[in-house]
Design a protein around this motif. Structure first.
Motif, mmCIF file in Angstrom:
data_model
loop_
_atom_site.group_PDB
_atom_site.id
_atom_site.type_symbol
_atom_site.label_atom_id
_atom_site.label_comp_id
_atom_site.label_asym_id
_atom_site.label_seq_id
_atom_site.Cartn_x
_atom_site.Cartn_y
_atom_site.Cartn_z
ATOM 1 N N THR A 171 41.825 88.734 21.540
ATOM 2 C CA THR A 171 42.282 90.064 21.107
ATOM 3 C C THR A 171 41.462 90.491 19.895
ATOM 4 N N LEU A 172 41.139 91.792 19.875
ATOM 5 C CA LEU A 172 40.292 92.345 18.810
ATOM 6 C C LEU A 172 41.126 93.111 17.794
ATOM 7 N N LEU A 173 40.672 93.098 16.559
ATOM 8 C CA LEU A 173 41.258 93.968 15.533
ATOM 9 C C LEU A 173 40.137 94.498 14.647
ATOM 10 N N CYS B 65 27.565 103.828 18.809
ATOM 11 C CA CYS B 65 28.747 103.401 18.054
ATOM 12 C C CYS B 65 29.529 104.545 17.408
ATOM 13 N N PRO B 66 30.827 104.612 17.702
ATOM 14 C CA PRO B 66 31.675 105.644 17.105
ATOM 15 C C PRO B 66 31.877 105.459 15.606
ATOM 16 N N GLN B 67 31.482 104.289 15.073
ATOM 17 C CA GLN B 67 31.770 103.999 13.668
ATOM 18 C C GLN B 67 30.617 104.328 12.723
ATOM 19 N N LEU C 33 34.675 86.407 13.917
ATOM 20 C CA LEU C 33 34.384 87.552 13.043
ATOM 21 C C LEU C 33 33.130 88.247 13.509
ATOM 22 N N THR C 34 33.063 89.562 13.288
ATOM 23 C CA THR C 34 31.819 90.293 13.442
ATOM 24 C C THR C 34 31.737 91.275 12.277
ATOM 25 N N LEU C 35 30.827 90.976 11.336
ATOM 26 C CA LEU C 35 30.778 91.712 10.058
ATOM 27 C C LEU C 35 29.402 92.289 9.793
ATOM 28 N N TYR D 70 31.130 83.392 15.332
ATOM 29 C CA TYR D 70 30.618 84.613 14.710
ATOM 30 C C TYR D 70 29.948 85.439 15.798
ATOM 31 N N ASN D 71 30.382 86.697 15.925
ATOM 32 C CA ASN D 71 29.794 87.598 16.928
ATOM 33 C C ASN D 71 28.712 88.453 16.291
ATOM 34 N N HIS D 72 27.540 88.409 16.891
ATOM 35 C CA HIS D 72 26.430 89.256 16.446
ATOM 36 C C HIS D 72 25.570 89.479 17.681
ATOM 37 N N ASN D 73 25.525 90.694 18.162
ATOM 38 C CA ASN D 73 24.893 90.949 19.458
ATOM 39 C C ASN D 73 23.422 91.330 19.321
ATOM 40 N N LEU D 74 22.636 90.978 20.348
ATOM 41 C CA LEU D 74 21.252 91.461 20.412
ATOM 42 C C LEU D 74 21.206 92.846 21.061
ATOM 43 N N VAL E 9 29.184 84.762 25.481
ATOM 44 C CA VAL E 9 28.222 85.838 25.776
ATOM 45 C C VAL E 9 28.990 87.093 26.234
ATOM 46 N N PRO E 10 29.265 88.018 25.316
ATOM 47 C CA PRO E 10 29.946 89.247 25.729
ATOM 48 C C PRO E 10 28.975 90.213 26.404
ATOM 49 N N ILE E 11 29.337 90.641 27.603
ATOM 50 C CA ILE E 11 28.573 91.691 28.274
ATOM 51 C C ILE E 11 29.446 92.944 28.213
ATOM 52 N N ASN E 12 29.034 93.879 27.379
ATOM 53 C CA ASN E 12 29.784 95.129 27.201
ATOM 54 C C ASN E 12 29.192 96.195 28.116
ATOM 55 N N HIS E 13 30.060 96.988 28.744
ATOM 56 C CA HIS E 13 29.583 98.234 29.354
ATOM 57 C C HIS E 13 29.776 99.313 28.298
ATOM 58 N N LEU F 290 33.647 89.515 30.045
ATOM 59 C CA LEU F 290 33.688 90.882 30.583
ATOM 60 C C LEU F 290 34.323 91.699 29.469
ATOM 61 N N SER F 291 33.483 92.410 28.716
ATOM 62 C CA SER F 291 33.883 92.854 27.389
ATOM 63 C C SER F 291 34.269 94.339 27.388
ATOM 64 N N ALA F 292 33.644 95.156 26.550
ATOM 65 C CA ALA F 292 34.056 96.575 26.489
ATOM 66 C C ALA F 292 33.769 97.279 27.813
ATOM 67 N N GLY F 293 34.481 98.367 28.034
ATOM 68 C CA GLY F 293 34.184 99.223 29.192
ATOM 69 C C GLY F 293 35.102 99.012 30.378
ATOM 70 N N ARG G 119 43.884 97.986 22.575
ATOM 71 C CA ARG G 119 42.729 98.544 21.847
ATOM 72 C C ARG G 119 41.605 97.526 21.764
ATOM 73 N N LEU G 120 40.365 98.041 21.759
ATOM 74 C CA LEU G 120 39.222 97.204 21.381
ATOM 75 C C LEU G 120 39.137 97.296 19.858
ATOM 76 N N LEU G 121 38.053 97.873 19.314
ATOM 77 C CA LEU G 121 38.036 98.115 17.861
ATOM 78 C C LEU G 121 38.577 99.512 17.588
ATOM 79 N N THR G 122 37.907 100.521 18.133
ATOM 80 C CA THR G 122 38.352 101.908 17.889
ATOM 81 C C THR G 122 38.607 102.651 19.194
ATOM 82 N N THR G 123 38.332 102.016 20.318
ATOM 83 C CA THR G 123 38.521 102.681 21.615
ATOM 84 C C THR G 123 39.526 101.899 22.454
ATOM 85 N N ASP G 124 39.931 102.524 23.551
ATOM 86 C CA ASP G 124 40.974 101.913 24.378
ATOM 87 C C ASP G 124 40.454 100.772 25.242
HETATM 88 C C1 DTB Z 1 31.548 92.725 21.452
HETATM 89 O O1 DTB Z 1 30.499 92.331 22.007
HETATM 90 N N1 DTB Z 1 32.299 93.723 21.889
HETATM 91 C C2 DTB Z 1 33.397 93.975 20.994
HETATM 92 C C3 DTB Z 1 33.261 92.827 19.975
HETATM 93 N N2 DTB Z 1 32.043 92.211 20.341
HETATM 94 C C4 DTB Z 1 33.349 93.085 18.544
HETATM 95 C C5 DTB Z 1 33.400 95.349 20.413
HETATM 96 C C6 DTB Z 1 33.475 96.437 21.445
HETATM 97 C C7 DTB Z 1 33.601 97.730 20.729
HETATM 98 C C8 DTB Z 1 33.781 98.887 21.648
HETATM 99 C C9 DTB Z 1 33.868 100.167 20.913
HETATM 100 C C10 DTB Z 1 35.036 100.295 19.978
HETATM 101 O O2 DTB Z 1 36.191 100.011 20.377
HETATM 102 O O3 DTB Z 1 34.830 100.723 18.832
#
Ligand code: DTB
Ligand code: SAM
Ligand code: SF4
Length: 346
Positions: A49-51, A65-67, A134-136, A155-159, A224-228, A266-269, A294-299
């Motif tokens: 779960t993400l926060l 990124c919306p942020q 963490l992802t900072l 620690y999450n840090h994506n390429l 290995v998170p694969i985000n759509h 199977l990550s965002a999207g 919720r993910l971070l800021t999206t559903d």
């Molecule tokens: C990752 O690869 N995907 C997550 C997590 N690591 C931090 C983040 C997805 C964010 C999607 C857009 C949002 O909710 O802000």
């Protein structure tokens, strides 16, 4: 993680990976599912779960990124959350069935005092019996060492994409910067969570390039998170054409073949994906999801929809590494089975 040598390789070429992408769908999924079963229980899915612990106003310019402070997405910025709020959210995640709690901050890199507060959060989440992630943003060697000492698990840090396409998407930090942070994280003994985003208008060649970079790291990332891409209004990528869902499934399958012992998320999207596409992703070797509304800021899909999906597919939550510390921890409701070959029995 124990990585038996036979099918763990770090010498992938892009042509070879494009060859995997071009296999017939059935042949590719068969290879991926076979690799999956060599390394993991067939029917288990890791639940995270993400926060968002610090939201918005990020100085970086990541076009997805919306942020980012550079795009008007209507997002309300929030300062770093207080410790009690984080602890409460971690408890709720654990009681809902998550075994890992991932905290994300919209920073280029954390500053000294911020890291002290985040370290307190890591302790609090660990006390609730959850694995921590963490992802900072970027870290230096000393910051990574401190996080390791604090007992952080991942620690999450994506390429994010191939080196070439990355330059089209982000200009405020380089691929090399990211590789450097990943090196510090690895050297601090933390588990690495590193993946990317597809559906950003990149080519198949770029998707292959991303996976080559990930698999040819000195160690495969343990996660290995694969985000759509989640297309957010106001970001430069809001109107980019969506990716064919079967190409998304192929990307998961190729990741599974190349990094057979890594957990593939199977990550965002997922909110825009049908149950059938997600089922194919699990068949292709995905064995982790973000769970919760919720993910971070999206559903994210509603927790109840995910429970129903796991149940329909006979998938059970994988046990967490720190579960013993959490007497109240409960499996995802309605999906309690944890046997290797059978699925959810509820
Ligand atoms: C990752 O690869 N995907 C997550 C997590 N690591 C931090 C983040 C997805 C964010 C999607 C857009 C949002 O909710 O802000
Ligand atoms: N600021 C830190 C950083 O970028 O490393 C941590 C937070 S950042 C939001 C974490 C990851 O979320 C990014 O690396 C990116 O892969 C993913 N992400 C951000 N926006 C996304 C979107 N709209 N769709 C899919 N993934 C996204
Ligand atoms: Fe900032 Fe991370 Fe978003 Fe990039 S992905 S703008 S670094 S929060």
């Amino acid at each position: 993680m124990n990585q038996p040598a036979a099918d763990i390789r770090h010498d992938w070429t892009r042509d070879e990976v494009l060859g995997l992408f071009s296999l017939s769908f059935n042949d590719l999924l068969f290879r991926a599912q076979s690799a999956h079963r060599r390394h993991f229980p067939a029917n288990e899915v890791q639940i995270s779960t993400l926060l968002s612990i610090k939201t918005g106003a990020c100085p970086e310019d990541c076009k997805y990124c919306p942020q980012s402070v550079r795009y008007d997405t209507g997002l309300e910025r929030e300062a770093l959350l207080d410790l009690d709020t984080v602890r409460e959210a971690a408890r709720a995640a654990r009681d809902g069935g998550a075994t890992r709690f991932c905290m994300g901050a919209a920073w280029r890199r954390p500053k000294g005092r911020d890291l002290d507060k985040v370290i307190e959060m890591v302790h609090a989440v660990r006390e609730e019996g959850l694995e921590t992630c963490l992802t900072l943003g970027m870290l230096d060697a000393e910051q990574a060492r401190r996080l390791g000492e604090a007992g952080l698990d991942y620690y999450n840090h994506n390429l994010d994409s191939s080196p070439e396409y990355y330059r089209e998407v982000i200009t405020t930090r380089t691929y090399e910067d990211r590789l450097e942070t990943l090196g510090h994280v690895r050297e601090a003994g933390l588990k690495v969570c590193c993946g990317g985003i597809v559906g950003m208008g990149e080519t198949r060649d770029d998707r292959a390039g991303l996976l080559v970079e990930l698999a040819n790291l000195p160690e495969h990332p343990q996660s290995v998170p694969i985000n759509h891409l989640v297309r957010v209004a106001g970001t430069p990528l809001e109107d980019v054409a969506g990716l064919d869902p079967l190409e998304f499934v192929r990307t998961i399958a190729v990741a599974r073949v190349m990094m057979p012992a890594s957990v593939v998320r199977l990550s965002a999207g997922r909110t825009k994906m049908s149950d059938e596409t997600q089922a194919l992703c699990f068949l292709a070797g995905a064995n982790s999801i973000f769970y919760g509304d919720r993910l971070l800021t999206t559903d994210n899909p509603a927790a109840r929809r995910d429970r129903a999906l796991l149940e329909r597919l006979g998938l059970a939550p994988a046990p967490g590494a720190h579960a013993a510390a959490a007497p109240e921890a409960s499996p995802v409701a309605g999906c309690g089975a944890r046997s290797e070959r059978s699925g959810c029995s509820a």
